[in-house]
Motif scaffolding. Structure first.
Motif, PDB file in Angstrom:
ATOM      1  N   LEU A  13      27.431  -7.986 -22.139  1.00  0.00           N
ATOM      2  CA  LEU A  13      28.048  -9.309 -22.200  1.00  0.00           C
ATOM      3  C   LEU A  13      27.627 -10.177 -21.020  1.00  0.00           C
ATOM      4  N   VAL A  14      27.594  -9.603 -19.838  1.00  0.00           N
ATOM      5  CA  VAL A  14      27.181 -10.345 -18.638  1.00  0.00           C
ATOM      6  C   VAL A  14      25.717 -10.766 -18.765  1.00  0.00           C
ATOM      7  N   MET A  15      24.874  -9.858 -19.235  1.00  0.00           N
ATOM      8  CA  MET A  15      23.455 -10.181 -19.410  1.00  0.00           C
ATOM      9  C   MET A  15      23.271 -11.292 -20.447  1.00  0.00           C
ATOM     10  N   LEU A  16      24.089 -11.268 -21.498  1.00  0.00           N
ATOM     11  CA  LEU A  16      24.011 -12.302 -22.532  1.00  0.00           C
ATOM     12  C   LEU A  16      24.395 -13.671 -21.974  1.00  0.00           C
ATOM     13  N   VAL A  17      25.445 -13.728 -21.176  1.00  0.00           N
ATOM     14  CA  VAL A  17      25.876 -14.988 -20.568  1.00  0.00           C
ATOM     15  C   VAL A  17      24.797 -15.518 -19.623  1.00  0.00           C
ATOM     16  N   ILE A  18      24.193 -14.644 -18.833  1.00  0.00           N
ATOM     17  CA  ILE A  18      23.142 -15.074 -17.917  1.00  0.00           C
ATOM     18  C   ILE A  18      21.931 -15.580 -18.696  1.00  0.00           C
ATOM     19  N   ALA A  19      21.575 -14.893 -19.785  1.00  0.00           N
ATOM     20  CA  ALA A  19      20.425 -15.314 -20.595  1.00  0.00           C
ATOM     21  C   ALA A  19      20.678 -16.680 -21.220  1.00  0.00           C
ATOM     22  N   ALA A  37      22.631 -19.027 -20.041  1.00  0.00           N
ATOM     23  CA  ALA A  37      22.580 -20.015 -18.960  1.00  0.00           C
ATOM     24  C   ALA A  37      21.139 -20.346 -18.592  1.00  0.00           C
ATOM     25  N   VAL A  38      20.277 -19.346 -18.548  1.00  0.00           N
ATOM     26  CA  VAL A  38      18.868 -19.573 -18.211  1.00  0.00           C
ATOM     27  C   VAL A  38      18.195 -20.400 -19.296  1.00  0.00           C
ATOM     28  N   VAL A  39      18.482 -20.102 -20.552  1.00  0.00           N
ATOM     29  CA  VAL A  39      17.881 -20.861 -21.657  1.00  0.00           C
ATOM     30  C   VAL A  39      18.325 -22.318 -21.597  1.00  0.00           C
ATOM     31  N   VAL A  60      16.464 -24.073 -18.774  1.00  0.00           N
ATOM     32  CA  VAL A  60      15.059 -24.297 -19.120  1.00  0.00           C
ATOM     33  C   VAL A  60      14.931 -25.441 -20.119  1.00  0.00           C
ATOM     34  N   MET A  61      15.826 -25.488 -21.091  1.00  0.00           N
ATOM     35  CA  MET A  61      15.793 -26.566 -22.087  1.00  0.00           C
ATOM     36  C   MET A  61      16.039 -27.926 -21.425  1.00  0.00           C
ATOM     37  N   ARG A  62      16.976 -27.962 -20.508  1.00  0.00           N
ATOM     38  CA  ARG A  62      17.250 -29.231 -19.812  1.00  0.00           C
ATOM     39  C   ARG A  62      16.043 -29.663 -18.979  1.00  0.00           C
ATOM     40  N   ALA A  63      15.428 -28.730 -18.316  1.00  0.00           N
ATOM     41  CA  ALA A  63      14.261 -29.065 -17.497  1.00  0.00           C
ATOM     42  C   ALA A  63      13.118 -29.563 -18.377  1.00  0.00           C
ATOM     43  N   ALA A  64      12.900 -28.910 -19.510  1.00  0.00           N
ATOM     44  CA  ALA A  64      11.835 -29.332 -20.419  1.00  0.00           C
ATOM     45  C   ALA A  64      12.148 -30.708 -20.999  1.00  0.00           C
TER      46      ALA A  64
END
Length: 74
Positions: free
Chosen positions: A4-10, A12-14, A17-21
């Motif tokens: 669950l923690v890994m899913l939340v971090i993933a 957040a990273v996505v 990245v989408m905002r930056a793009a």
């Protein structure tokens, strides 16, 4: 729990990245938006405080009340 923690971090990273793009390409679809002109500062009205003893309307109202109360001028 670790999954669950890994899913939340993933997620957040996505999102980051989408905002930056999106910011680099100028928005969704790759179109660039024209820059907004800066807002003009509003002209502030100059408010002047008038004390009650300097306000002619207040003085007239007081004189009217005193005449009405006892019937004779103050």
């Amino acid at each position: 729990m670790v999954f669950l923690v890994m899913l939340v971090i993933a997620v957040a990273v996505v999102v980051l990245v989408m905002r930056a793009a999106s910011a680099q390409s100028g928005g969704p679809g790759g179109t660039t938006r024209p820059a907004r002109p800066p807002k003009r500062p509003r002209a502030q009205r100059e408010t002047r405080f008038v004390a009650p003893d300097d306000d002619p309307e207040f003085i007239r109202e007081l004189e009217r009340r005193t005449r009405r109360d006892d019937g004779s001028p103050a």
